[in-house]
Design an enzyme around this catalytic site. Structure first.
Site, PDB file in Angstrom:
ATOM      1  N   GLY A 227      82.288  16.761  37.845  1.00 55.89           N
ATOM      2  CA  GLY A 227      83.245  17.806  38.173  1.00 55.89           C
ATOM      3  C   GLY A 227      83.716  18.667  37.030  1.00 55.89           C
ATOM      4  CD  GLU A 265      78.511   9.796  40.578  1.00 52.76           C
ATOM      5  OE1 GLU A 265      78.204   8.715  41.090  1.00 52.76           O
ATOM      6  OE2 GLU A 265      79.054  10.721  41.223  1.00 52.76           O
ATOM      7  CG  LEU A 266      80.002  14.893  33.440  1.00 51.85           C
ATOM      8  CD1 LEU A 266      80.131  15.154  31.944  1.00 51.85           C
ATOM      9  CD2 LEU A 266      81.092  15.648  34.205  1.00 51.85           C
ATOM     10  NE  ARG A 268      80.096  23.479  38.254  1.00 49.22           N
ATOM     11  CZ  ARG A 268      79.871  24.159  39.372  1.00 49.22           C
ATOM     12  NH1 ARG A 268      79.361  25.370  39.324  1.00 49.22           N
ATOM     13  NH2 ARG A 268      80.183  23.643  40.545  1.00 49.22           N
ATOM     14  NE  ARG A 304      77.491  27.939  41.405  1.00 47.22           N
ATOM     15  CZ  ARG A 304      78.569  28.453  40.855  1.00 47.22           C
ATOM     16  NH1 ARG A 304      78.491  29.546  40.119  1.00 47.22           N
ATOM     17  NH2 ARG A 304      79.736  27.891  41.034  1.00 47.22           N
ATOM     18  CE1 TYR A 308      80.106  26.886  47.158  1.00 42.49           C
ATOM     19  CE2 TYR A 308      78.621  27.553  45.402  1.00 42.49           C
ATOM     20  CZ  TYR A 308      78.968  26.678  46.411  1.00 42.49           C
ATOM     21  OH  TYR A 308      78.176  25.595  46.651  1.00 42.49           O
ATOM     22  CB  CYS A 334      68.552  42.295  55.386  1.00 43.38           C
ATOM     23  SG  CYS A 334      68.167  40.714  56.118  1.00 43.38           S
ATOM     24  CD  GLU A 335      72.782  37.869  55.332  1.00 45.00           C
ATOM     25  OE1 GLU A 335      73.993  38.086  55.533  1.00 45.00           O
ATOM     26  OE2 GLU A 335      72.046  37.272  56.114  1.00 45.00           O
ATOM     27  CE1 TYR A 363      75.420  21.131  42.280  1.00 40.52           C
ATOM     28  CE2 TYR A 363      76.763  21.921  40.454  1.00 40.52           C
ATOM     29  CZ  TYR A 363      76.337  20.898  41.275  1.00 40.52           C
ATOM     30  OH  TYR A 363      76.825  19.632  41.090  1.00 40.52           O
TER      31      TYR A 363
HETATM   32  C1  PLP Z   1      79.337  12.475  44.260  1.00 46.47           C
HETATM   33  C2  PLP Z   1      79.105  13.545  43.269  1.00 46.47           C
HETATM   34  N1  PLP Z   1      78.925  13.219  41.980  1.00 46.47           N
HETATM   35  C3  PLP Z   1      78.709  14.163  41.034  1.00 46.47           C
HETATM   36  C4  PLP Z   1      78.667  15.501  41.348  1.00 46.47           C
HETATM   37  C5  PLP Z   1      78.406  16.477  40.239  1.00 46.47           C
HETATM   38  O1  PLP Z   1      79.402  17.383  40.112  1.00 46.47           O
HETATM   39  P1  PLP Z   1      79.422  18.425  38.906  1.00 46.47           P
HETATM   40  O2  PLP Z   1      78.148  19.147  38.910  1.00 46.47           O
HETATM   41  O3  PLP Z   1      80.582  19.279  39.227  1.00 46.47           O
HETATM   42  O4  PLP Z   1      79.627  17.629  37.652  1.00 46.47           O
HETATM   43  C6  PLP Z   1      78.871  15.892  42.683  1.00 46.47           C
HETATM   44  C7  PLP Z   1      78.931  17.327  43.041  1.00 46.47           C
HETATM   45  O5  PLP Z   1      80.023  17.865  43.173  1.00 46.47           O
HETATM   46  C8  PLP Z   1      79.081  14.903  43.666  1.00 46.47           C
HETATM   47  O6  PLP Z   1      79.238  15.234  44.939  1.00 46.47           O
HETATM   48  N1  LYS Z   2      77.069  23.991  44.843  1.00 46.27           N
HETATM   49  C1  LYS Z   2      78.353  24.078  44.183  1.00 46.27           C
HETATM   50  C2  LYS Z   2      78.777  22.777  43.602  1.00 46.27           C
HETATM   51  C3  LYS Z   2      78.834  21.691  44.615  1.00 46.27           C
HETATM   52  C4  LYS Z   2      78.802  20.404  43.958  1.00 46.27           C
HETATM   53  C5  LYS Z   2      78.310  19.313  44.860  1.00 46.27           C
HETATM   54  N2  LYS Z   2      79.361  18.619  45.566  1.00 46.27           N
HETATM   55  C6  LYS Z   2      78.321  25.213  43.162  1.00 46.27           C
HETATM   56  O1  LYS Z   2      77.348  25.895  43.072  1.00 46.27           O
HETATM   57  O2  LYS Z   2      79.279  25.446  42.474  1.00 46.27           O
END
Ligand code: PLP
Ligand code: LYS
Length: 387
Positions: A227, A265-266, A268, A304, A308, A334-335, A363
């Site tokens: 996260g 669990e990083l 992004r 993205r 979002y 076409c959006e 992502y």
């Molecule tokens: C269960 C779980 N772990 C880890 C992540 C990785 O999140 P982030 O990419 O924000 O670190 C996610 C995505 O949000 C997730 O759903």
């Molecule tokens: N897909 C999202 C993140 C979701 C992470 C998975 N739960 C993004 O692009 O920001």
């Protein structure tokens, strides 16, 4: 390669494509290990952010495990060479065949999200004469203060076990010969930049840990998910996310006992800044109220911004002048939502110019679609530059 040489090389390529700078990834990983190792924490890289084989190889070289959310991701992690024992499998909707596949391959842990799912894993494990390690995903009801689509730790979200089912869940875990309770799991959301959310997570996790202590169930693994957000505005200056403060918060506020290990669990934060999406201007169109730079890549490759309203820094790699023109940078789909940025300040831009959409390593590729029957996605890495 210098940036100028790289841009020259980009110009020779057919567009659009993703470019992953593996040197940048290595710099991020080095910084991450430096912070994490002082506490002895464990990383399970979240494959959902980017499952490219070259990227995964870097994670394996650093001794990381994998966090997967589908049978396909478990398969990819195993094919890439992750140690099956370091693979964790989360997700609210694991199918029977996905569970069987994970059991067959003896992955390290199922992050279980409901009592019914636990019953199915137990039934299938029994049939297959296997034992499954289990961590219970708990919903801490913490506001991650991020986009509401990517907030996962609130009571109203679909994730995690219903606390009212905890007693029955523990009863099943205690009696089953095919399930081994290992720990607890949380994940409160993604692109979190207000680090106080992680402090709140720690305080809630402490309450849960006390509850398990009171119920005489030994928690060996505490997995706090991922996260950590990145700086989309400053991809060069902020290549390295704030790992130092992130880990310090867990060290300071989470009450772990001897014998308990902490897992992350990083996704992004590790891979976003190494990637850029390179696309070419097809046309400059003067609209009634604004100018459009129409590029050959679209939301089918990078969704993205459309999904979002996410901000990505946009650069014209072909022009060096002052950014004194404004364009809506849009794709060919076409959006109307197929827009990478509105009123983006760029130098005077022409047909054929190369545009970079920065911070696209996470992502991006993984969320691409074939909408409008778009062609296969092209991926280049810094390794290819040598060829
Ligand atoms: C269960 C779980 N772990 C880890 C992540 C990785 O999140 P982030 O990419 O924000 O670190 C996610 C995505 O949000 C997730 O759903
Ligand atoms: N897909 C999202 C993140 C979701 C992470 C998975 N739960 C993004 O692009 O920001």
């Amino acid at each position: 390669m210098t940036r100028n040489e790289q841009i020259k090389w980009f110009k020779e390529q057919e567009t659009p494509f993703y470019f992953y700078d593996l040197e940048k990834l290595r710099m991020v990983l080095k910084a991450l290990d430096h912070e994490m190792d002082q506490y002895g924490y464990h990383m399970h890289y979240a494959l959902k952010a980017n499952a490219n084989f070259k990227v995964l190889t870097e994670m394996i070289d650093h001794g990381y495990g994998a966090d997967c959310v589908s049978g396909g991701e478990v398969k990819r992690a195993l094919e890439a060479g992750f140690d099956p024992q370091k693979v964790v499998f989360a997700g609210v909707g694991k199918s029977d065949s996905e569970i069987k596949y994970a059991l067959e391959n003896e992955i390290g842990c199922f992050n279980v999200e409901s009592l019914e799912e636990l019953e199915v894993i137990e039934e299938l494990a029994k049939e297959m004469n296997k034992t499954a390690n289990i961590a219970l995903r708990l919903n801490p009801d913490v506001d991650a203060k991020t986009h509401h689509y990517i907030t996962t730790g609130l009571n109203e979200n679909k994730f995690g076990l219903n606390p009212n089912d905890l007693d029955s869940t523990l009863a099943l875990l205690k009696k089953s010969k095919n399930l081994t309770f290992k720990g607890i799991h949380f994940h409160i959301g993604s692109q979190i930049t207000e680090l106080s959310a992680f402090k709140h997570l720690c305080l809630k996790a402490n309450d849960f840990l006390q509850w398990f202590r009171d119920h005489k169930l030994k928690v060996e693994w505490v997995n706090v998910g991922g996260g950590l957000g990145i700086d989309y505005e400053n991809p060069d200056e902020k290549l390295i996310p704030d790992f130092a403060n992130f880990f310090r918060i867990f060290h300071q506020f989470l009450n772990l006992e001897n014998g308990q290990s902490l897992h992350f669990e990083l996704g992004r934060a590790i891979v976003a800044q190494m990637g850029e999406f390179i696309t070419r201007v097809l046309y400059i169109k003067k609209g009634i109220s604004r100018s459009f730079a129409i590029v050959d890549g679209g939301m089918s490759e990078l969704i993205r911004p459309a999904l979002y309203q996410a901000f990505h820094k946009i650069e014209n790699l072909s022009q060096k002048g002052d950014p004194d023109h404004k364009y809506d940078v849009v794709g060919p789909i076409c959006e109307t939502s197929d827009t990478f940025g509105k009123q983006v300040s760029l130098p005077k831009t022409k047909r054929g110019d190369l545009i970079s959409v920065r911070s696209s390593g996470a992502y991006g590729e993984v969320m691409a679609s074939q909408y409008n029957l778009r062609g296969p996605l092209k991926i280049l890495t810094s390794d290819d530059e040598m060829d």
